[in-house]
Write an enzyme that holds these catalytic residues in place. Structure first.
Site, PDB file in Angstrom:
ATOM      1  N   HIS A 287      31.014  35.256  31.563  1.00 50.92           N
ATOM      2  CA  HIS A 287      30.501  34.579  32.764  1.00 50.92           C
ATOM      3  C   HIS A 287      29.016  34.859  33.002  1.00 50.92           C
ATOM      4  O   HIS A 287      28.406  34.222  33.859  1.00 50.92           O
ATOM      5  CB  HIS A 287      31.289  35.017  34.007  1.00 50.92           C
ATOM      6  CG  HIS A 287      32.728  34.604  33.987  1.00 50.92           C
ATOM      7  ND1 HIS A 287      33.111  33.284  33.859  1.00 50.92           N
ATOM      8  CD2 HIS A 287      33.876  35.323  34.067  1.00 50.92           C
ATOM      9  CE1 HIS A 287      34.454  33.220  33.864  1.00 50.92           C
ATOM     10  NE2 HIS A 287      34.922  34.438  33.984  1.00 50.92           N
TER      11      HIS A 287
ATOM     12  N   TYR B  44      44.178  41.167  32.880  1.00 54.56           N
ATOM     13  CA  TYR B  44      44.206  42.058  34.047  1.00 54.56           C
ATOM     14  C   TYR B  44      45.588  42.610  34.399  1.00 54.56           C
ATOM     15  O   TYR B  44      45.738  43.242  35.427  1.00 54.56           O
ATOM     16  CB  TYR B  44      43.567  41.329  35.242  1.00 54.56           C
ATOM     17  CG  TYR B  44      42.158  40.909  34.889  1.00 54.56           C
ATOM     18  CD1 TYR B  44      41.153  41.876  34.763  1.00 54.56           C
ATOM     19  CD2 TYR B  44      41.848  39.599  34.561  1.00 54.56           C
ATOM     20  CE1 TYR B  44      39.875  41.527  34.373  1.00 54.56           C
ATOM     21  CE2 TYR B  44      40.569  39.245  34.163  1.00 54.56           C
ATOM     22  CZ  TYR B  44      39.595  40.205  34.073  1.00 54.56           C
ATOM     23  OH  TYR B  44      38.334  39.870  33.663  1.00 54.56           O
TER      24      TYR B  44
END
Ligand SMILES: [Zn+2]
Length: 341
Positions: free
Chosen positions: A160, A322
């Site tokens: 990102h 995650y």
């Protein structure tokens, strides 16, 4: 398989993230790296090494020098601060208006960041630079023909990170650092299979014809990073046609994912790259707390094998993932598929 890991990663440990007006525990925690390493250790066949002395030179071509300077100085500022609150630099206002100007410290926080998930802490710069150097070292091994595939085990993730902004837990774009380095030796394809669009990687190479960027991800109409990753973003200038986005709806399972992956791999083949950078996130897994996709662990072996069939010298860069229970197993499966003899 050789693994270049980032020994500085734990210098960055965000105390939380701002989500909808509340601070929640940060999904992108240092434990992630340890869990992956333990899973690889248990699986066997992986050797771990650290990058040589970290250098900012590896960031050239991927990041704006002013941004690099900002991140270095902001981390140092957080380190010097006595007040605990001042040891975390969070942006609160982002550039707006026809001619936004950023002159003071508070303005710069918004100028060089695009969300509220990505604070700058005392160790952020060192941790991010360690990851970029791990990626550069892996690229050098692959470029030299020493290794067919090398895995970069690092966090914070990178895809990102924009040329001049942090965001999405990312500070330096590790995949872009590897791709930029490899591009000196021949055309490069970046394949991003994290569940989130690799906006930073796309934008760093958006006007480049020698680096193809391909991303399979959740539709940005509903999933982070929301502002890019749409199918009609195809590159610009000489880079027109060298960016492919394959957004998929929330709830995507193997049946929908498999043909998109095949399309992505076909695009890579048609580009005829000399090298591949595989930005891998385990957050398209069915048990991931933020991804929204439904891929089972066993699909990751197939994913790795499909990438292996490209037959390209490959740098695998760790991005997201995650769920502490499934992150390690997903990495083991994808690398097993990628590296099978
Ligand atoms: Zn992700």
């Amino acid at each position: 398989m050789r693994v270049i890991w980032n020994p500085k990663h734990a210098d960055h440990a965000a105390p939380g993230e701002w989500e909808g007006g509340a601070v929640i525990p940060c999904y992108e925690a240092p434990e992630r790296l340890g869990l992956i390493r333990a899973a690889l250790d248990a699986a066997g066949g992986f050797t771990f090494e650290e990058p040589a002395r970290p250098s900012e030179e590896v960031l050239a071509g991927a990041h704006d020098p002013a941004y690099v300077t900002y991140l270095r100085e902001a981390s140092a500022e957080a380190r010097r601060a006595r007040d605990p609150a001042a040891k975390q630099l969070w942006p609160t206002v982002f550039p707006f208006g026809p001619n936004p100007r950023a002159t003071g410290a508070r303005a710069l926080r918004g100028r060089y960041c695009f969300d509220t998930y990505t604070p700058i802490l005392p160790g952020t710069f060192a941790a991010a630079l360690g990851g970029a150097n791990a990626a550069a070292q892996a690229a050098d091994l692959v470029a030299a023909g020493t290794e067919r595939a090398v895995y970069v085990l690092t966090r914070p993730p990178g895809h990102h990170a924009e040329p001049d902004r942090c965001g999405g837990y990312c500070y330096f774009n590790n995949a872009a650092v590897a791709a930029e380095r490899l591009s000196k030796r021949g055309p490069v394809a970046v394949l991003d299979l994290d569940v989130h669009h690799g906006n930073g990687t796309q934008h760093i190479f958006y006007a480049r014809a020698d680096v193809l960027t391909v991303s399979v991800h959740g539709d940005p109409a509903a999933l982070y990073p929301f502002f890019s990753g749409f199918a009609d973003e195809t590159g610009t200038g000489t880079g027109l046609g060298a960016n492919l986005n394959l957004p998929l709806p929330h709830g995507t399972g193997v049946k929908e994912y498999r043909p998109a992956l095949a399309t992505a791999l076909d695009a890579v083949r048609r580009f005829k790259p000399a090298f591949l950078v595989f930005a891998f996130g385990a957050d398209a897994h069915e048990a991931d707390p933020i991804g929204g996709f439904k891929l089972p662990t066993k699909f990751y072996t197939e994913m790795g094998a499909a990438v292996r069939e490209l037959g390209l010298p490959t740098v695998v860069v760790q991005e997201g993932g995650y769920n502490p229970a499934t992150l390690g197993p997903c990495v083991v499966e994808v690398l097993k598929g990628l590296h099978a003899d």
